[in-house]
Scaffold this active site. Sequence first.
Site, mmCIF file in Angstrom:
data_model
loop_
_atom_site.group_PDB
_atom_site.id
_atom_site.type_symbol
_atom_site.label_atom_id
_atom_site.label_comp_id
_atom_site.label_asym_id
_atom_site.label_seq_id
_atom_site.Cartn_x
_atom_site.Cartn_y
_atom_site.Cartn_z
ATOM 1 N N SER A 46 20.412 33.031 -79.048
ATOM 2 C CA SER A 46 18.954 33.086 -79.044
ATOM 3 C C SER A 46 18.365 32.028 -79.982
ATOM 4 C CB SER A 46 18.510 34.506 -79.419
ATOM 5 O OG SER A 46 17.134 34.675 -79.213
ATOM 6 N N ASP A 197 18.920 35.484 -72.597
ATOM 7 C CA ASP A 197 19.154 35.519 -74.038
ATOM 8 C C ASP A 197 20.540 36.049 -74.394
ATOM 9 O OD1 ASP A 197 18.976 36.213 -76.856
ATOM 10 O OD2 ASP A 197 16.809 35.983 -76.621
#
Length: 317
Positions: A46, A197
């Site tokens: 992320s 993500d």
Amino acid sequence: MVTLQSAGDSVDLVLQGGGIKAIGLAGGLHALSERDIRIRRIAGASGGAIVAGLTAAGYTATDLRRIIETEPFPELLDPRWYGQLPLVGKPLAILWRMGLHAGDRVLERLNELLRANGVESFGDLRDGSEFEPLQVVVSDVTARRLLLFPRDAGLFGIDPDRLGVGLVLRMSSSIPVVYEPVRLSHATDNSKHLLVDGGMLSNFPLWVFDDAPDPQRNVLGLRLMDDQPGDSLAGRLPVSALARTRLGQLIDYVESLARTMMEAHDRRYLDQDDVGRTIQIPTLGVGTTEFDLPAERIEELYQAGRERVHAAMGEPT
């Protein structure tokens, strides 16, 4: 206290994901550079993947601070035109593209920064090295599995050395619902896979370097952590005004679930074996998607990371 190495030693560094809170990780990198600790390899998920990718591309802690101070973060939230329509915009964006924001500006900006340092693909990063200097965690929601790039590039028929670094960082930072997923075709059956993500499946991939053959390696993790982990998340999550339609309520509900999931990752406890190689970076109550932070708040978050790393490692020798 983390006891690692003296000035000039190297470390394999792992950065936790956390969206905009990754500013604190950049502050932690600043502290490591002040201690003359060299980063041999770096990994992340992320927002941590973005900091890791830019670091692997040659950006120093000073460079990262300059970028953070001048970057118009709200512009990275780029809704498509129909996503801005009253009442129906959010539902259309979710149902049609599975995300409120296109993510095109994120990819564009990442590629700008990487190319400025002569980097486009993972092959540019390795440049003859015996090991991969960057590892990025991505979640494949279609196959329900964790991916590690560049290792898993072959699953999509891509030469790892030719895989775009910016594209992978865009994948790993695709916060569910907030950003559209990246779509890639699988090499075996040409099926479309949705990649999002990396923090969904492994937000703090401290395991990435555990199978390295070098017994003398130092592995250090910078982990984002609330100062008050016992507090409820409810008071900090954005709450939309009551939607006028049931569909609108559903969209708000799904968005809140996604944001809650990403926030909750920061509250997981570590295994005891990992505590000694992890430094907790305070997040000062900042939320994952608070892209509109004022300049003074950005500076506070950056300095909090810097100060915490210095405190955790003790007085320089």
